[in-house]
Design an enzyme around this catalytic site. Structure first.
Site, PDB file in Angstrom:
ATOM      1  N   TYR A  14       0.703  -1.280   0.203  1.00 57.25           N
ATOM      2  CA  TYR A  14      -0.198  -0.118  -0.024  1.00 57.25           C
ATOM      3  C   TYR A  14       1.171   1.176   0.089  1.00 57.25           C
ATOM      4  N   ASP A  34      10.109  -7.266  -3.209  1.00 56.88           N
ATOM      5  CA  ASP A  34       8.880  -7.451  -2.445  1.00 56.88           C
ATOM      6  C   ASP A  34       8.543  -9.162  -2.557  1.00 56.88           C
ATOM      7  N   LEU A  36       5.719 -10.363  -2.215  1.00 55.73           N
ATOM      8  CA  LEU A  36       4.159 -10.483  -2.677  1.00 55.73           C
ATOM      9  C   LEU A  36       3.519 -11.079  -1.525  1.00 55.73           C
ATOM     10  N   ASN A  38       2.037  -9.854   0.696  1.00 55.12           N
ATOM     11  CA  ASN A  38       0.637  -9.216   1.002  1.00 55.12           C
ATOM     12  C   ASN A  38       0.373  -8.031  -0.154  1.00 55.12           C
ATOM     13  N   SER A 128       6.150   3.670  13.209  1.00 63.25           N
ATOM     14  CA  SER A 128       4.918   3.865  13.550  1.00 63.25           C
ATOM     15  C   SER A 128       4.789   4.444  14.607  1.00 63.25           C
ATOM     16  N   ALA A 129       3.731   5.244  14.829  1.00 64.52           N
ATOM     17  CA  ALA A 129       3.090   6.057  15.903  1.00 64.52           C
ATOM     18  C   ALA A 129       2.748   5.133  17.089  1.00 64.52           C
ATOM     19  N   TYR A 156       3.815  -6.209  17.568  1.00 67.65           N
ATOM     20  CA  TYR A 156       3.972  -5.406  16.515  1.00 67.65           C
ATOM     21  C   TYR A 156       4.887  -3.990  16.469  1.00 67.65           C
ATOM     22  N   LYS A 160       8.793  -2.627  15.716  1.00 68.21           N
ATOM     23  CA  LYS A 160       9.131  -1.290  15.099  1.00 68.21           C
ATOM     24  C   LYS A 160      10.263  -0.492  15.968  1.00 68.21           C
ATOM     25  N   TYR A 195       4.593   6.768  11.327  1.00 69.97           N
ATOM     26  CA  TYR A 195       3.439   7.330  10.710  1.00 69.97           C
ATOM     27  C   TYR A 195       2.346   7.184  11.561  1.00 69.97           C
ATOM     28  N   ASN A 217      -8.382  -2.348   9.636  1.00 72.32           N
ATOM     29  CA  ASN A 217      -8.299  -0.780  10.071  1.00 72.32           C
ATOM     30  C   ASN A 217      -9.621   0.059   9.697  1.00 72.32           C
ATOM     31  N   LEU A 218      -9.922   0.993  10.483  1.00 70.11           N
ATOM     32  CA  LEU A 218     -11.309   1.558  10.187  1.00 70.11           C
ATOM     33  C   LEU A 218     -11.805   1.944   9.038  1.00 70.11           C
TER      34      LEU A 218
HETATM   35  P1  NAD Z   1       1.423  -3.625   2.963  1.00 75.19           P
HETATM   36  O1  NAD Z   1       1.216  -5.045   3.823  1.00 75.19           O
HETATM   37  O2  NAD Z   1       0.577  -3.167   2.089  1.00 75.19           O
HETATM   38  O3  NAD Z   1       2.824  -3.406   2.535  1.00 75.19           O
HETATM   39  C1  NAD Z   1       4.107  -4.365   3.011  1.00 75.19           C
HETATM   40  C2  NAD Z   1       4.864  -5.015   1.725  1.00 75.19           C
HETATM   41  O4  NAD Z   1       5.882  -5.843   2.376  1.00 75.19           O
HETATM   42  C3  NAD Z   1       3.923  -5.859   1.051  1.00 75.19           C
HETATM   43  O5  NAD Z   1       3.756  -5.723  -0.201  1.00 75.19           O
HETATM   44  C4  NAD Z   1       4.514  -7.252   1.547  1.00 75.19           C
HETATM   45  O6  NAD Z   1       4.214  -8.528   0.356  1.00 75.19           O
HETATM   46  C5  NAD Z   1       5.752  -6.904   1.676  1.00 75.19           C
HETATM   47  N1  NAD Z   1       6.356  -8.086   2.660  1.00 75.19           N
HETATM   48  C6  NAD Z   1       6.149  -8.590   3.688  1.00 75.19           C
HETATM   49  N2  NAD Z   1       6.860  -9.269   4.073  1.00 75.19           N
HETATM   50  C7  NAD Z   1       8.104  -9.460   3.406  1.00 75.19           C
HETATM   51  C8  NAD Z   1       9.259 -10.144   3.331  1.00 75.19           C
HETATM   52  N3  NAD Z   1       9.501 -11.168   4.258  1.00 75.19           N
HETATM   53  N4  NAD Z   1       9.984  -9.851   2.309  1.00 75.19           N
HETATM   54  C9  NAD Z   1       9.710  -8.814   1.290  1.00 75.19           C
HETATM   55  N5  NAD Z   1       8.582  -8.396   1.218  1.00 75.19           N
HETATM   56  C10 NAD Z   1       7.539  -8.463   2.291  1.00 75.19           C
HETATM   57  O7  NAD Z   1       1.872  -2.648   4.512  1.00 75.19           O
HETATM   58  P2  NAD Z   1       1.487  -1.067   4.186  1.00 75.19           P
HETATM   59  O8  NAD Z   1       0.387  -0.458   4.965  1.00 75.19           O
HETATM   60  O9  NAD Z   1       1.697  -0.353   2.936  1.00 75.19           O
HETATM   61  O10 NAD Z   1       2.793  -0.743   5.325  1.00 75.19           O
HETATM   62  C11 NAD Z   1       3.963  -0.523   5.038  1.00 75.19           C
HETATM   63  C12 NAD Z   1       5.017  -0.280   6.127  1.00 75.19           C
HETATM   64  O11 NAD Z   1       4.558   0.803   6.937  1.00 75.19           O
HETATM   65  C13 NAD Z   1       5.094  -1.609   6.952  1.00 75.19           C
HETATM   66  O12 NAD Z   1       6.461  -1.758   7.629  1.00 75.19           O
HETATM   67  C14 NAD Z   1       4.169  -1.064   7.896  1.00 75.19           C
HETATM   68  O13 NAD Z   1       4.683  -1.577   9.224  1.00 75.19           O
HETATM   69  C15 NAD Z   1       4.478   0.267   8.255  1.00 75.19           C
HETATM   70  N6  NAD Z   1       3.152   1.092   8.811  1.00 75.19           N
HETATM   71  C16 NAD Z   1       1.885   0.902   8.307  1.00 75.19           C
HETATM   72  C17 NAD Z   1       0.781   1.553   8.846  1.00 75.19           C
HETATM   73  C18 NAD Z   1      -0.526   1.382   8.198  1.00 75.19           C
HETATM   74  O14 NAD Z   1      -1.428   1.845   8.957  1.00 75.19           O
HETATM   75  N7  NAD Z   1      -0.516   0.842   7.020  1.00 75.19           N
HETATM   76  C19 NAD Z   1       1.132   2.548   9.682  1.00 75.19           C
HETATM   77  C20 NAD Z   1       2.260   2.655  10.403  1.00 75.19           C
HETATM   78  C21 NAD Z   1       3.222   1.991   9.919  1.00 75.19           C
HETATM   79  C1  WQD Z   2      -8.564   3.524  14.127  1.00 73.42           C
HETATM   80  C2  WQD Z   2      -9.918   3.606  15.327  1.00 73.42           C
HETATM   81  C3  WQD Z   2     -10.379   1.797  16.775  1.00 73.42           C
HETATM   82  C4  WQD Z   2     -11.851  -0.615  13.645  1.00 73.42           C
HETATM   83  C5  WQD Z   2      -3.296   0.503  13.558  1.00 73.42           C
HETATM   84  C6  WQD Z   2      -2.158   0.196  14.312  1.00 73.42           C
HETATM   85  C7  WQD Z   2      -0.997   1.259  14.017  1.00 73.42           C
HETATM   86  C8  WQD Z   2      -1.070   1.742  12.589  1.00 73.42           C
HETATM   87  C9  WQD Z   2      -1.946   1.924  12.291  1.00 73.42           C
HETATM   88  C10 WQD Z   2       0.714  -0.065  11.709  1.00 73.42           C
HETATM   89  C11 WQD Z   2      -9.280   3.150  16.600  1.00 73.42           C
HETATM   90  C12 WQD Z   2     -11.520   1.980  15.706  1.00 73.42           C
HETATM   91  C13 WQD Z   2     -11.320   0.387  14.293  1.00 73.42           C
HETATM   92  C14 WQD Z   2     -13.227  -1.021  13.765  1.00 73.42           C
HETATM   93  C15 WQD Z   2     -13.424   0.831  15.266  1.00 73.42           C
HETATM   94  N1  WQD Z   2      -0.398   0.561  11.815  1.00 73.42           N
HETATM   95  N2  WQD Z   2     -12.065   1.070  14.995  1.00 73.42           N
HETATM   96  N3  WQD Z   2     -14.013  -0.110  14.370  1.00 73.42           N
HETATM   97  O1  WQD Z   2      -5.539   1.114  15.879  1.00 73.42           O
HETATM   98  O2  WQD Z   2      -5.479   3.223  15.173  1.00 73.42           O
HETATM   99  O3  WQD Z   2      -3.638   1.638  14.532  1.00 73.42           O
HETATM  100  O4  WQD Z   2      -3.215   1.044  12.370  1.00 73.42           O
HETATM  101  O5  WQD Z   2       1.609   0.477  11.884  1.00 73.42           O
HETATM  102  O6  WQD Z   2       0.142   0.649  14.532  1.00 73.42           O
HETATM  103  O7  WQD Z   2      -2.324  -0.300  15.504  1.00 73.42           O
HETATM  104  O8  WQD Z   2      -5.877   1.744  13.624  1.00 73.42           O
HETATM  105  O9  WQD Z   2      -7.800   1.696  11.864  1.00 73.42           O
HETATM  106  O10 WQD Z   2      -7.465  -0.208  13.436  1.00 73.42           O
HETATM  107  O11 WQD Z   2      -8.346   1.823  14.260  1.00 73.42           O
HETATM  108  O12 WQD Z   2     -13.987   1.383  16.194  1.00 73.42           O
HETATM  109  O13 WQD Z   2     -13.623  -1.975  13.062  1.00 73.42           O
HETATM  110  O14 WQD Z   2     -10.762   3.018  14.740  1.00 73.42           O
HETATM  111  O15 WQD Z   2     -10.688   1.449  17.926  1.00 73.42           O
HETATM  112  O16 WQD Z   2      -9.944   4.135  17.662  1.00 73.42           O
HETATM  113  P1  WQD Z   2      -5.154   2.061  14.994  1.00 73.42           P
HETATM  114  P2  WQD Z   2      -7.294   1.347  13.290  1.00 73.42           P
END
Ligand code: NAD
Ligand code: WQD
Length: 366
Positions: A14, A34, A36, A38, A128-129, A156, A160, A195, A217-218
């Site tokens: 993503y 990647d 692939l 996810n 991540s936050a 998780y 990080k 993030y 996620n929400l």
């Molecule tokens: P995503 O799952 O869409 O992307 C992660 C990618 O990594 C995928 O394409 C997956 O196929 C690949 N991958 C997983 N394991 C692998 C491996 N062993 N070798 C090679 N590739 C591999 O997730 P995203 O939402 O795009 O997140 C990207 C990064 O940002 C992650 O590190 C995630 O922890 C971090 N992050 C995401 C969020 C969020 O809410 N989406 C928030 C904060 C941090």
């Molecule tokens: C957002 C808000 C839920 C689903 C997660 C990870 C964080 C980061 C981002 C990777 C919260 C509420 C959610 C639902 C709900 N990812 N909610 N009903 O938990 O803030 O963060 O994703 O790094 O590390 O923890 O995101 O989208 O799951 O939730 O009420 O079905 O929505 O309680 O308040 P979150 P979220």
């Protein structure tokens, strides 16, 4: 001539796909690694459709150091890495912690070893936050600044936080060792980007989040409610001490987030700061009800929901103080949460099967 050549791990995922696009649009060459696990290669087609350039792609698992080395060897121009590849489901991380440590921590060690071997000296890392845990446990730490004490509350989040430390130790050792040997050391640099809640899709409606499994996620879940794939949204608690009783998050449009990577990388290359952390968020918190209302508005009808007890591990408020990124990186969010809802709905409603179907021809018209 390219501005630089960047290896992007997790680049078909993503946030990785949007960042690959942003880099290509700003003159970088992009090489994606990647597994692939996810994501799908179709992301490469969509990147090419939007910007006319296609990243090089290698299907390699990050923990496979031998094949990773081959990628670096095949592209000797790589000067920097943006590292997204990871497992990211908070709930799952409690069930299979060793797998999370193997991929997120082990994969990073494998990557840093290859970087060292091939003298690739800049790394931008997806933190991540969630590393802050519950910042409301301190006074005056909402919105959250980077100096808020780290305290992740789940596996998780700990992966990080550990990786942030590993990058700091590694870059610091590289710098020290080169300094001792009277060699140039300043080219070794790292950015830990924390993030907040990424969301949204590309405004064209042809690129968005397309996870292989069930979203948790929400906003993606609200998308499923709007398309009828889910009967209703479960609201996890309306008894928080917030303005409407639901929890507060800082939702950031993925296009803004992608630009944050570009400017952080440029900053490392220009200022050579060692390792620094930056929050990437808007500074604006939205409650769950505000998100439901904003998304319902773009969909054009009320979306059904039911209030259930709080989700374990959830915190009241995760809102960023993005001042450091605003000042140092000259970056701030330009797109609102409402715009993210609009773009998400365009993506979801036009591509109910994600990348497993062609987008409607009218979206490809321009
Ligand atoms: P995503 O799952 O869409 O992307 C992660 C990618 O990594 C995928 O394409 C997956 O196929 C690949 N991958 C997983 N394991 C692998 C491996 N062993 N070798 C090679 N590739 C591999 O997730 P995203 O939402 O795009 O997140 C990207 C990064 O940002 C992650 O590190 C995630 O922890 C971090 N992050 C995401 C969020 C969020 O809410 N989406 C928030 C904060 C941090
Ligand atoms: C957002 C808000 C839920 C689903 C997660 C990870 C964080 C980061 C981002 C990777 C919260 C509420 C959610 C639902 C709900 N990812 N909610 N009903 O938990 O803030 O963060 O994703 O790094 O590390 O923890 O995101 O989208 O799951 O939730 O009420 O079905 O929505 O309680 O308040 P979150 P979220």
């Amino acid at each position: 001539m390219a501005v630089g050549t960047v290896l992007i791990t997790g680049g078909t995922g993503y946030i990785g796909s949007f960042t690959s696009l942003a880099l290509l649009e700003h003159g970088y060459d992009v090489i994606i690694v990647d597994s692939l696990y996810n994501s799908s290669e179709v992301a490469l087609d969509r990147i090419e459709l939007i910007c006319g350039k296609r990243p090089a792609f290698h299907k390699v698992d990050l923990t496979d150091g031998e094949n990773l080395d081959k990628v670096f060897a095949a592209h000797p121009n790589i000067d920097s890495v943006i590292h997204f590849a990871a497992l990211k489901a908070v709930g799952e991380s409690a069930e299979i912690p060793l797998e999370y440590y193997r991929v997120n921590v082990g994969g990073t060690i494998s990557l840093l070893s290859s970087m060292k071997k091939h003298n690739v000296t800049n790394i931008v890392f997806s933190s991540s936050a969630t590393v802050y845990g519950d910042a409301t446990r301190f006074e005056n730490m909402i919105p959250i600044p980077e100096n808020c004490p780290i305290g992740p509350t789940n596996t998780y989040g700990r992966t990080k936080s550990f990786v942030e430390n590993i990058i700091e130790d590694f870059i610091s050792a590289q710098r020290q060792n080169l300094k001792k040997a009277n060699k140039p050391f300043e080219q070794w640099n790292g950015a830990n980007l924390r993030y907040f809640n990424p969301c949204g899709a590309h405004p064209t409606g042809i690129m968005g989040e397309d996870p292989q499994g069930v979203p948790y996620n929400l906003l993606p879940l609200l998308g499923k409610v709007a398309t009828g794939d889910r009967p209703k949204l479960l609201v996890f608690g309306d008894d928080y001490p917030s303005r409407d009783g639901t929890a507060i998050r800082d939702y950031i449009h993925v296009v803004d987030l992608a630009k944050g990577h570009l400017v952080a990388l440029n900053y490392l290359r220009e200022h050579k700061p060692g390792v620094k952390a930056w929050n990437l968020g808007s500074g604006r918190g939205s409650t769950v009800y505000e998100i439901i209302n904003a998304f319902s508005k773009v969909v054009g009808r009320d979306l059904p929901y039911e209030v259930v007890p709080r989700r374990q591990g959830d915190v009241l408020d995760l809102t960023a103080n993005p001042t450091r990124a605003n000042k140092e990186l000259n970056w701030k969010t330009e797109l609102t949460m409402e715009k993210a809802c609009e773009d998400l709905w365009r993506w979801v409603s036009n591509n109910p099967k994600g990348y497993r179907q062609e987008p409607p021809p009218e979206l490809l018209a321009d």
